[in-house]
Write a protein that holds these residues in place. Structure first.
Motif: not given
Length: 107
Positions: A34-35, A39, A54, A58, A66-67, A69-70, A73-74
């Motif tokens: 993600a990102g 991540v 990570i 970040l 934000i971290l 959420d990433l 998502a990952a």
């Protein structure tokens, strides 16, 4: 009687292939990102998180949300990859046994 013997043989073949597939799934790994690769999450075939990477850029207290959420998502990306690989293996197995393509088998 011959049909029953064929069915029993197919059932044994399916049981052996299921056992083999379960072993393969246990050894499987998938990495989700993600990102833009900032991540990375690696999951086992059973959905257990094996590693988390990570990017240091970040790590900032102001960007914690934000971290988070990433990471989610990952994780979801990796989980989707594991599920797709498992579906592909199931499809291959059911095709080899002459079972209908849409048939769902328990894990």
């Amino acid at each position: 009687m011959m049909d029953m013997m064929k069915m029993m043989k197919k059932a044994k073949e399916m049981q052996a292939k299921m056992a083999q597939m379960q072993e393969e799934v246990a050894e499987m790994e998938a990495t989700g990102v993600a990102g833009g690769d900032l991540v990375k999450v690696t999951l086992t075939g059973k959905g257990e998180m094996k590693s988390l990477a990570i990017d240091p850029s970040l790590i900032n207290a102001d960007d914690a949300e934000i971290l988070e959420d990433l990471i989610i998502a990952a994780h979801n990306d990796a989980k989707g990859k594991v599920e797709t690989a498992m579906q592909d293996k199931m499809q291959d197995m059911t095709g080899d046994l002459g079972l209908p393509a849409g048939m769902k088998l328990p894990f």
